[in-house]
Design an enzyme around this catalytic site. Structure first.
Site, PDB file in Angstrom:
ATOM      1  N   HIS A 208       0.809  -1.234   0.000  1.00 32.92           N
ATOM      2  CA  HIS A 208       0.000   0.000   0.000  1.00 32.92           C
ATOM      3  C   HIS A 208       0.842   1.285   0.000  1.00 32.92           C
ATOM      4  CE1 HIS A 208       0.980  -0.061   4.259  1.00 32.92           C
ATOM      5  NE2 HIS A 208       0.641   1.207   4.303  1.00 32.92           N
TER       6      HIS A 208
HETATM    7  C1  UD1 Z   1      -1.936   5.611   6.304  1.00 34.72           C
HETATM    8  C2  UD1 Z   1      -0.601   6.007   6.926  1.00 34.72           C
HETATM    9  C3  UD1 Z   1       0.396   4.880   6.733  1.00 34.72           C
HETATM   10  C4  UD1 Z   1      -0.152   3.545   7.205  1.00 34.72           C
HETATM   11  C5  UD1 Z   1      -1.473   3.298   6.514  1.00 34.72           C
HETATM   12  C6  UD1 Z   1      -2.069   1.980   6.982  1.00 34.72           C
HETATM   13  C7  UD1 Z   1      -0.111   8.440   6.776  1.00 34.72           C
HETATM   14  C8  UD1 Z   1       0.816   9.431   6.179  1.00 34.72           C
HETATM   15  N1  UD1 Z   1      -0.023   7.177   6.296  1.00 34.72           N
HETATM   16  O1  UD1 Z   1      -1.716   5.508   4.916  1.00 34.72           O
HETATM   17  O2  UD1 Z   1       1.557   5.177   7.475  1.00 34.72           O
HETATM   18  O3  UD1 Z   1       0.761   2.525   6.896  1.00 34.72           O
HETATM   19  O4  UD1 Z   1      -2.357   4.374   6.830  1.00 34.72           O
HETATM   20  O5  UD1 Z   1      -3.245   1.683   6.345  1.00 34.72           O
HETATM   21  O6  UD1 Z   1      -0.864   8.792   7.660  1.00 34.72           O
HETATM   22  N2  UD1 Z   1      -8.993   5.017   2.108  1.00 34.72           N
HETATM   23  C9  UD1 Z   1     -10.165   4.304   2.108  1.00 34.72           C
HETATM   24  N3  UD1 Z   1     -10.758   4.036   3.312  1.00 34.72           N
HETATM   25  C10 UD1 Z   1     -10.250   4.460   4.475  1.00 34.72           C
HETATM   26  C11 UD1 Z   1      -9.071   5.209   4.469  1.00 34.72           C
HETATM   27  C12 UD1 Z   1      -8.449   5.473   3.281  1.00 34.72           C
HETATM   28  O7  UD1 Z   1     -10.680   3.894   1.082  1.00 34.72           O
HETATM   29  O8  UD1 Z   1     -10.840   4.159   5.540  1.00 34.72           O
HETATM   30  C13 UD1 Z   1      -8.305   5.269   0.830  1.00 34.72           C
HETATM   31  C14 UD1 Z   1      -8.614   6.616   0.243  1.00 34.72           C
HETATM   32  O9  UD1 Z   1      -8.665   6.484  -1.150  1.00 34.72           O
HETATM   33  C15 UD1 Z   1      -7.383   7.428   0.622  1.00 34.72           C
HETATM   34  C16 UD1 Z   1      -6.285   6.371   0.592  1.00 34.72           C
HETATM   35  O10 UD1 Z   1      -6.922   5.172   1.028  1.00 34.72           O
HETATM   36  O11 UD1 Z   1      -7.167   8.491  -0.226  1.00 34.72           O
HETATM   37  C17 UD1 Z   1      -5.110   6.689   1.460  1.00 34.72           C
HETATM   38  O12 UD1 Z   1      -5.534   6.936   2.806  1.00 34.72           O
HETATM   39  P1  UD1 Z   1      -4.642   7.836   3.810  1.00 34.72           P
HETATM   40  O13 UD1 Z   1      -5.263   7.871   5.148  1.00 34.72           O
HETATM   41  O14 UD1 Z   1      -4.317   9.112   3.142  1.00 34.72           O
HETATM   42  O15 UD1 Z   1      -3.274   7.080   3.905  1.00 34.72           O
HETATM   43  P2  UD1 Z   1      -2.935   5.521   3.894  1.00 34.72           P
HETATM   44  O16 UD1 Z   1      -2.360   5.157   2.577  1.00 34.72           O
HETATM   45  O17 UD1 Z   1      -4.077   4.715   4.400  1.00 34.72           O
END
Ligand code: UD1
Length: 366
Positions: A208
């Site tokens: 991821h």
């Molecule tokens: C975040 C953390 C990362 C951790 C990861 C675990 C930061 C900088 N990164 O990354 O360190 O390893 O979580 O999962 O905080 N999304 C969903 N559902 C959700 C949440 C997110 O669909 O409940 C999708 C959205 O498209 C979003 C993308 O995932 O844009 C990324 O989510 P984000 O919270 O920005 O960062 P992660 O990649 O999850």
């Protein structure tokens, strides 16, 4: 909660925070400390958030700020703005922050400006790679925190090198391991068996990180790695929503020996990992969990902020092109692992943290 009583506020927001929070919360509860939890809502899907609360028996948050997704600047700015008022109103004696996500940084900035002390659980980890958003968060949070709880001796050394006051650094062990040991008797083996029906052995893969899934070129390399790996061993791939579309456009669905599944809850995921022949990942926490379980782990990254999982565990770093070769070594049973586990990864980190937090509260009352 009022300012004249001892009180601890915990801030958590995304999947990797939750297994770190559980042991600290329970240990403080046993000590009769008043505590409250704010969930920032950085993760909001059931599979990334609520399922972890159920599996880990976490308390219901007093507030969920519903921050959601966004660019780093938008998400961090929303976190800072949304956290200020509840923290100012709750007036906790100390705020406990976890890991390296944007919610951790948001909490650290707000507390520093409100002059409220903070404790950072998992302080001092460094990949020395500023292209990782988490590395920036780690450095900034550790600069602002008052109590720094380190999971490994290398983290202590990093903090000392950066000039952190030695008295505020505490080597406490790893609360991820506390959660794992607590969960072992309750792992959801049935779901793991259903996901792996008909397979004699299998690899678990999770990907991821932006560096592995965000761009077309890196997504294509990740899919090529999965193709090669799955010719050696069937692959179960619980896929984080981030990057799903990119990996599918790069041809993921054509790989017949890769079983793609939704992100799994904590008890399901660890049941799957426990019986796996090997794990390929770019996650931080999974490097630690595989070390604790003794499962060969190939981390598809050029660096790790958790070197103790290599020196004292089952972890190796690899480029996407080198994963299949290393997987061959793991499958042939020749994976070399050190005899000594990481120091203090004994299931008692939560207790040590709670004792230090209580001590801090007692001193701040004087
Ligand atoms: C975040 C953390 C990362 C951790 C990861 C675990 C930061 C900088 N990164 O990354 O360190 O390893 O979580 O999962 O905080 N999304 C969903 N559902 C959700 C949440 C997110 O669909 O409940 C999708 C959205 O498209 C979003 C993308 O995932 O844009 C990324 O989510 P984000 O919270 O920005 O960062 P992660 O990649 O999850």
């Amino acid at each position: 909660m009022t300012g004249d009583e001892r009180s601890v506020l915990h801030i958590a927001g995304a999947r990797p925070n939750f297994p770190k929070l559980g042991p600290v919360w329970r240990a403080l509860e046993r000590r009769g400390v008043r505590q409250t939890l704010i969930h920032t809502g950085q993760h909001y899907d059931d599979s990334l958030s609520d399922s972890f609360f159920r599996d880990l028996d976490l308390p219901t948050p007093r507030l969920n700020l519903g921050i959601g997704s966004g660019s780093h600047a938008q998400q961090t700015a929303s976190l800072i703005s949304a956290l200020e008022r509840p923290i100012a109103e709750l007036k906790p004696s100390i705020v406990v922050l976890y890991g390296d996500i944007n919610s951790t940084l948001g909490g650290a900035v707000v507390c520093a400006k409100l002059n409220i002390p903070t404790a950072h659980v998992e302080a001092g980890l460094r990949s020395f790679d500023r292209s990782m958003p988490e590395e920036i968060n780690r450095v900034l949070v550790d600069t602002l925190a008052d109590l720094l709880f380190a999971t490994s001796p290398d983290a202590v050394a990093n903090l000392a090198r950066e000039g952190v006051r030695p008295g505020s650094i505490h080597f406490v062990g790893n609360p991820m391991v506390d959660s794992l040991l607590h969960a072992l008797p309750r792992l959801d083996a049935q779901t793991a068996q259903e996901l792996t029906r008909g397979l004699e052995s299998y690899a678990v893969v999770t990907l991821h990180r932006p560096a592995n899934v965000d761009q077309d070129a890196s997504a294509a390399e990740s899919v090529a790695m999965l193709d090669e790996l799955s010719r050696l061993v069937p692959v179960i791939l619980p896929l984080h929503p981030r990057g799903k579309q990119q990996l599918e456009s790069a041809g993921l669905s054509d790989l017949t020996r890769v079983r793609m599944v939704e992100p799994l809850s904590y008890l399901r995921f660890l049941a799957l990992v426990r019986e796996a022949s090997l794990v390929v990942t770019d996650s931080g926490g999974i490097q630690e969990e595989t070390t604790a379980l003794g499962i060969p782990c190939i981390t598809m990254r050029p660096n790790t902020e958790r070197p103790v999982t290599i020196t004292h565990g089952t972890n190796r770093l690899a480029d996407p092109q080198d994963v299949a070769r290393l997987a061959g070594v793991a499958l042939s049973g020749l994976w070399q692992t050190p005899h000594e586990p990481p120091p203090l990864w004994d299931g008692r980190a939560g207790e040590r943290i709670a004792a230090l937090v209580e001590d801090f509260l007692a001193k701040s009352l004087r």
